[in-house]
Design an enzyme around this catalytic site. Structure first.
Site, PDB file in Angstrom:
ATOM      1  N   TRP A 127     -42.022  -2.009   5.218  1.00  0.00           N
ATOM      2  CA  TRP A 127     -43.201  -2.392   4.438  1.00  0.00           C
ATOM      3  C   TRP A 127     -42.767  -3.177   3.209  1.00  0.00           C
ATOM      4  O   TRP A 127     -41.817  -2.790   2.515  1.00  0.00           O
ATOM      5  CB  TRP A 127     -43.971  -1.129   4.049  1.00  0.00           C
ATOM      6  CG  TRP A 127     -45.178  -1.338   3.193  1.00  0.00           C
ATOM      7  CD1 TRP A 127     -46.155  -2.286   3.362  1.00  0.00           C
ATOM      8  CD2 TRP A 127     -45.561  -0.574   2.043  1.00  0.00           C
ATOM      9  NE1 TRP A 127     -47.127  -2.142   2.382  1.00  0.00           N
ATOM     10  CE2 TRP A 127     -46.776  -1.108   1.569  1.00  0.00           C
ATOM     11  CE3 TRP A 127     -44.993   0.515   1.388  1.00  0.00           C
ATOM     12  CZ2 TRP A 127     -47.428  -0.592   0.456  1.00  0.00           C
ATOM     13  CZ3 TRP A 127     -45.640   1.046   0.273  1.00  0.00           C
ATOM     14  CH2 TRP A 127     -46.854   0.486  -0.184  1.00  0.00           C
ATOM     15  N   ASP A 208     -41.828   8.590   5.289  1.00  0.00           N
ATOM     16  CA  ASP A 208     -43.059   7.974   4.802  1.00  0.00           C
ATOM     17  C   ASP A 208     -44.042   7.910   5.963  1.00  0.00           C
ATOM     18  O   ASP A 208     -43.932   7.081   6.850  1.00  0.00           O
ATOM     19  CB  ASP A 208     -42.770   6.566   4.269  1.00  0.00           C
ATOM     20  CG  ASP A 208     -44.030   5.891   3.722  1.00  0.00           C
ATOM     21  OD1 ASP A 208     -45.063   6.569   3.577  1.00  0.00           O
ATOM     22  OD2 ASP A 208     -43.976   4.671   3.448  1.00  0.00           O
ATOM     23  N   LYS A 243     -55.593   5.776   5.304  1.00  0.00           N
ATOM     24  CA  LYS A 243     -55.942   5.231   6.612  1.00  0.00           C
ATOM     25  C   LYS A 243     -56.672   6.242   7.478  1.00  0.00           C
ATOM     26  O   LYS A 243     -57.751   5.978   7.991  1.00  0.00           O
ATOM     27  CB  LYS A 243     -54.676   4.751   7.339  1.00  0.00           C
ATOM     28  CG  LYS A 243     -54.228   3.363   6.946  1.00  0.00           C
ATOM     29  CD  LYS A 243     -53.582   3.322   5.589  1.00  0.00           C
ATOM     30  CE  LYS A 243     -53.055   1.926   5.256  1.00  0.00           C
ATOM     31  NZ  LYS A 243     -52.467   1.884   3.896  1.00  0.00           N
TER      32      LYS A 243
END
Length: 396
Positions: A127, A208, A243
């Site tokens: 990311w 993560d 999300k």
């Protein structure tokens, strides 16, 4: 006093979103920023969230300060969600954070200030904001092999070779599911091998998990976490509800430390509280109360899981339809990537010139170097996107 400041580089993802919003093309398609959109192209308000909010409004909670670490009931539910229904809180320290990004920043400060770590290893690619968060906390970032963009496959053996060469105590950031940006995950057998290497080399994993539930399911996506915990591996886990509960703007996440015993966990909790107090002091309450209400009520929890299952299935259907369209159109692009990867993202293999053509000629926006956010697709635009990709892959 401020005249010496120079213009800052634009964030690559947020600036793309700004360009999309300025675009007046009626056919524009946003496949860039990591947001889940429904079939109508809207960010959903999940029914479980709506009902929880209505319940909270009826209860009329005042807006006082929460504990520094957030609600203990919220922390207990996070531990169950990540590590299983029967998990014991003994040896665990969990604090509510300002989103998943806030969990990562808190983890970075903890690693630097309390564990005296100066370096962290990130997957190549990862990311875009990972490097900025850890470098901003004073950690030197390194990469370990992860994905071969030419072959379109995981570089598993090269990754293991890198891990075996790291010094004891090295911190390694791992994506338990729905790898961002590639959508390419390890199998359970590969995770077991990685955990074994972590134990043998005395490495410290930082997991993560921002997309739990978008890969194969809530339990399946937590496989690596639960395997590491069962193996007695000390680790850090940053998770997010942006999300999987569509709570993007409420900035709700958590950081959990698996410490091995109750006293160590208590000491770790105290360290995290010290870091929180000197930063943002305490977390916001509304998002935490929403998820606590959902996760502690059987009916709401079931409703949330059902809605999440439907979201995951819609993404999967978009993958299959886009891959089929590219295959039938004779695309030179490897459609199998899009078909087989997991979660919200696909690493398409589109090159920079093709991305620019998609944006300039077709108003289709992807993040460089070719990350596609699948929920931006729907039945109204997917054929248009497939035709555009076919066109640019032939002409460039």
């Amino acid at each position: 006093m401020f005249a010496h400041l120079q213009p800052s580089a634009a964030d690559p993802i947020m600036s793309l979103m700004e360009a999309y919003l300025r675009d007046d093309n009626p056919q524009k398609v946003n496949l860039g920023i990591g947001l889940y959109y429904d079939e109508q192209g809207n960010i959903p308000l999940m029914q479980a969230v709506r009902q929880a909010e209505q319940r909270l409004l009826t209860q009329g909670h005042p807006h006082g300060y929460p504990p520094i670490e957030g609600s203990a009931a919220f922390a207990a539910q996070v531990q169950r969600l990540l590590l299983g229904e029967e998990v014991s809180a003994c040896g665990l320290a969990t604090v509510q954070t300002v989103g998943g990004s806030g969990a990562l920043k808190l983890a970075a400060d903890f690693l630097r200030d309390y564990l005296s770590r100066e370096e962290i290893w990130l997957s190549d690619p990862t990311w875009a904001n990972h490097g900025a968060i850890f470098a901003g906390a004073g950690l030197q970032t390194h990469s370990y092999p992860y994905f071969d963009d030419i072959a379109g496959e995981l570089r598993f053996e090269a990754m293991l070779e890198c891990f075996n060469g790291l010094p004891a105590g090295a911190v390694v950031l791992l994506h338990p599911c729905c790898h961002n940006p590639t959508g390419t995950d390890l199998t359970p057998a590969q995770w077991r091998t990685v955990i074994e290497v972590m134990q043998q080399r005395r490495l410290l994993p930082l997991f993560d998990i921002a997309y739990q539930g978008f890969g194969d399911g809530l339990e399946q996506d937590a496989y690596a976490l639960r395997a590491a915990h069962r193996a007695g591996l000390d680790c850090l886990i940053a998770n997010s509800f942006s999300k999987n509960a569509a709570l993007y703007g409420l900035r709700l996440g958590a950081l959990t430390l698996c410490c091995g015993d109750a006293q160590t966990a208590s000491n770790a909790q105290g360290a995290l509280k010290t870091l929180i107090r000197r930063s943002y002091s305490c977390p916001p309450t509304h998002g935490g109360r929403i998820m606590e209400t959902i996760l502690t009520d059987d009916a709401l929890r079931h409703l949330w899981r059902s809605e999440l299952d439907a979201m995951r299935d819609r993404i999967r259907q978009m993958r299959l339809r886009l891959a089929s369209g590219l295959e039938q159109g004779g695309s030179a692009l490897d459609y199998r990537r899009i078909r087989d990867q997991r979660g919200m993202f696909s690493y398409t293999g589109l090159n920079p010139q093709q991305l620019e053509t998609l944006r300039q000629r077709y108003a289709i926006y992807l993040v460089a170097p070719g990350r596609m956010c699948l929920p931006g697709l729907n039945l109204n635009n997917i054929d248009y996107v497939a035709d555009a990709i076919l066109a640019v892959s032939r002409s460039v």
